[in-house]
Write an enzyme that holds these catalytic residues in place. Structure first.
Site, mmCIF file in Angstrom:
data_model
loop_
_atom_site.group_PDB
_atom_site.id
_atom_site.type_symbol
_atom_site.label_atom_id
_atom_site.label_comp_id
_atom_site.label_asym_id
_atom_site.label_seq_id
_atom_site.Cartn_x
_atom_site.Cartn_y
_atom_site.Cartn_z
ATOM 1 N N LEU A 1 5.792 -7.255 -3.974
ATOM 2 C CA LEU A 1 6.078 -8.116 -5.125
ATOM 3 C C LEU A 1 6.386 -7.306 -6.373
ATOM 4 C CD1 LEU A 1 3.333 -10.850 -4.622
ATOM 5 C CD2 LEU A 1 5.787 -11.017 -4.148
ATOM 6 N N GLU B 1 -5.903 -1.182 0.347
ATOM 7 C CA GLU B 1 -6.709 -0.220 1.092
ATOM 8 C C GLU B 1 -5.941 0.733 1.983
ATOM 9 O OE1 GLU B 1 -10.836 -2.341 1.965
ATOM 10 O OE2 GLU B 1 -9.237 -3.713 1.464
HETATM 11 MO MO1 MOS Z 1 -12.793 -3.406 -0.461
HETATM 12 S S1 MOS Z 1 -13.955 -1.976 0.437
HETATM 13 O O1 MOS Z 1 -12.683 -4.537 0.756
HETATM 14 O O2 MOS Z 1 -13.408 -3.854 -1.957
#
Ligand code: MOS
Length: 705
Positions: free
Chosen positions: A597, A672
């Site tokens: 985005l 992540e």
């Molecule tokens: Mo993350 S470790 O899912 O805040």
């Protein structure tokens, strides 16, 4: 809902600057400790100086004699609370240790008291004068032969089975022409967000308001309601800005409850800020792991069998486990496979999710092991991964992936990095008096989404306000909400007011698991389209007071498809053997995370993830004194994280294929995946440069000598 292609896309997909950037650089963004309250009392935590035993006596006289001290809260006088456990709606991380309710000590750094005073200085000084004597027992502080013998099996991670078996891996290991048996370890790591933790609590009758550094206002709201036996509507949680979380603020910890207890006991507003040293035991850490990986393969490099056995550590207060083998069954087309997870309970602080829990340490082991296999069969490490590529998901009955472009990430990453210049032999590439090493690894993280509601209303004058209880941890959520809302409503970006981070707004899941974008965007588009219809298609000229909502379940058919993001990480290191001096020279990551985005904020997420991965590879280590369980590296001098001088040029690419099977916008998440695979890419580059295979993180100079 119309698709993105049908809508105007002035902002969506553009590298828009953060709309909250000016607030941050001018110091006006409101973090929890900045809560606009009048004359709060200041609470300072006191933590245990032993790791196991009981409080025998507490001498409060010197602390209470300090001018300005109004209360010393301990287990003797703290309000009684109703402990809550670990379920999906309200997650208290230490269900077996409700705060200030008893005299038992389960770990060093456990919160045992709070000193409350009219000034921070008085509370801090008095906290140092609180005299606590303990009956001490010898603590269990490390994985040893003795503690390992008492390991417990870990069956699930947030409800999903962790221990997978398919085919006959023992037979595969017995008969394969190539076998490897390798052990890797990763240390405990502490999140060390720039902002530590803080709570400002006040009561008005039976209503509780907390400004809290949390990634999940709704979870904190339900947890506090349970602790204090309140209707959830009587609890208000506010967290508009967070100075990083990485999982340390996803769920509820004792200090938040203690601040609310103190405010209740005193009938005043109480501000509690966890200091840097205390933060090492208040808000979780990534558990250390021991991982054994056994591989059976053909001389061609096809993996016929793989066993991934994981041991982590846990506290006696909580139950979070590092699921390091979680993605192993999914990542490659391996016919015979087994994963197992065990935990060893110790007198240590309670572990927690930390950026890509599972994948971060798990892929260090798995992707290092694949590099070792590449050398064992004399196949290029990238080519080895291509040969074991999983076209369908072997962990989900060979269901198709919703959208998988990992091969393109490998190709594009290799092209950008210049992988073809690599000569395979260790110590075969040099630049001046340094060895040059190239290493790579696969990155992956699941795509998730949760139940979310978004509210949109016209404010008149062409302006619209969007409300949702989601969060911006520094990720860019404020900005992408404004971008998508502006495009959907056909109004300028600066005509959108974004209000997030309060339990007063419609519900959102924890801002964790990289799920916020995919959770918030579909109901945001629905709310904006409904508002546009109400306005007769012309929001710019609509009167104030039109309102519309959108809601999404985040649910997908996981039987029919598997939903994951992927990437390829490439690292170049330089190694001066005379000094055992190692530095990362450059890094390239190319990712398949669905539609992007905002390439600017997404790139920033990936750079942050990779830098955190470099810290994991080379620096981070939450060192404990094995005799006492004390965390000795509890400051940012001894607990090392990358600083500017450690960070090389980092190049980020996105293949940018919308995942429209996951949601109509085709978005997954970017929080992540950036850290995953990084430590292995570094370790593999270190092997290529030095000929030294380091299987224990962090790769500090003494492990290279
Ligand atoms: Mo993350 S470790 O899912 O805040």
């Amino acid at each position: 809902m119309t698709t993105v292609a049908e809508r105007q896309r002035t902002h969506t997909g553009s590298p828009t600057d953060r709309i909250d950037g000016p607030l941050k650089v001018t110091g006006t963004a409101m973090y929890a400790a900045d809560a606009p309250v009048e004359h709060p009392l200041f609470a300072v935590l006191v933590q245990s100086t032993i790791a196991r035993g009981r409080i025998r006596t507490i001498d409060e006289s010197a602390a209470r004699a300090v001018a300005g001290v109004v209360e010393v809260l301990t287990h003797r006088n703290a309000p009684r609370v109703t402990p809550t456990g670990f379920d999906f709606q309200r997650v208290f991380m230490e269900p077996k240790l409700p705060p200030l309710q008893g005299d038992e000590i389960l770990y060093w750094g456990q919160n045992v008291a709070a000193v409350i005073a009219t000034t921070l200085e008085a509370a801090t000084g008095a906290a140092a004068l609180l005299r606590i004597d303990y009956d001490e027992l010898p603590p269990l502080t490390a994985i040893t032969a003795e503690t390992r013998a008492r390991k417990e099996k870990v069956e699930t991670f947030f409800g999903s089975p962790l221990n997978i078996e398919r085919g006959d891996v023992d037979a595969a290991l017995k008969t394969a022409p190539v076998t490897l048996d390798l052990c890797y370890t990763t240390p405990a790591e502490t999140h060390n967000a720039m902002e530590t933790a803080a709570t400002v609590a006040s009561w008005s009758g039976d209503e509780l308001t907390v400004y809290d550094a949390t990634q999940w206002v709704n979870g904190t709201q339900l947890t506090l309601a349970h602790f204090f036996d309140l209707d959830p509507e009587k609890v208000h949680v506010i967290s508009p800005f967070i100075g990083g979380g990485f999982g340390s603020k996803g769920f509820v910890w004792a200090h938040t409850v203690i601040a609310a207890m103190a405010a209740k006991a005193l009938g005043k507003t109480v501000k509690l800020v966890v200091d840097r040293a205390q933060f090492f035991s208040t808000n979780g850490h990534r558990s250390e792991t021991e991982q054994r990986i056994r591989i059976a393969a053909t001389p061609f490099g096809a993996i016929t069998g793989l066993v991934h056995d994981v041991i982590d550590t846990n506290s006696f207060a909580g139950d979070f486990n590092e699921p390091a083998g979680k993605t192993t069954p999914m990542l490659y087309a391996i016919p015979n496979l087994r994963t197992s997870h065990h935990t060893v309970r110790l007198n240590i602080a309670t572990p927690a999710p930390m950026r890509a829990p599972g994948e971060s340490p798990g892929l260090f082991a798995l992707e290092s092991a694949l590099d070792e296999l590449a050398y064992a069969v004399n196949v290029d490490p990238l080519e080895l991964r291509v040969r074991n590529h999983a076209e369908k998901d072997p962990s989900n009955h060979n269901a198709p992936f919703s959208s998988k472009h990992l091969l393109e990430c490998y190709r594009e990453g290799a092209r950008r990095f210049g992988w073809e210049k690599r000569t395979p032999e260790p110590r075969s590439m040099r630049a001046g008096n340094e060895f040059v090493g190239y290493g790579m690894a696969t990155a992956t993280y699941p795509a998730m989404a949760g139940a979310t509601e978004v509210h949109a209303r016209t404010d008149g004058g062409g302006r619209v306000t969007i409300e949702c209880a989601t969060h911006d941890l520094g990720t860019g959520m404020y900005t992408i909400i404004a971008q998508v809302a502006a495009d959907t409503l056909a109004i300028p970006l600066d005509a959108v007011t974004v209000k997030i981070g309060s339990s007063a707004y419609p519900k959102a899941p924890v801002a964790g698991g990289s799920q916020s974008t995919a959770s918030v965007m579909p109901p945001l588009v629905d709310a904006c389209e409904a508002l546009k219809r109400l306005a007769g298609g012309n929001v710019a000229d609509a009167p104030a007071g039109l309102e519309a909502s959108g809601s999404g379940s985040g649910e997908v058919d996981e039987e029919k498809h598997s939903f994951h993001s992927f990437g390829a990480q490439f690292c170049e290191v330089r190694y001066d053997e005379d000094l055992a001096r190692l530095r990362v020279a450059r890094f390239t990551g190319v990712f398949d995370c669905g539609r992007i985005l905002n390439p600017k904020t997404a790139r920033s997420q990936m750079i942050g993830g990779i830098i955190m991965g470099l810290g994991m590879a080379l620096l981070e280590d939450t060192v404990r004194d094995p005799r006492t369980g004390a965390i000795v590296a509890n400051n940012l001098a001894d607990y090392r994280v990358p600083v500017n001088a450690d960070v090389p040029p980092i190049e980020i690419g996105f293949v940018d294929h919308p995942d429209v099977t996951f949601n109509a916008l085709g978005v997954r998440g970017v929080g992540e995946i950036g850290i995953t695979g990084v430590a292995a890419a570094v370790a593999n580059a270190v092997y290529h440069a030095s000929g030294r295979r380091v299987r224990d993180l962090p790769i500090v100079p003494e492990r290279l000598m």
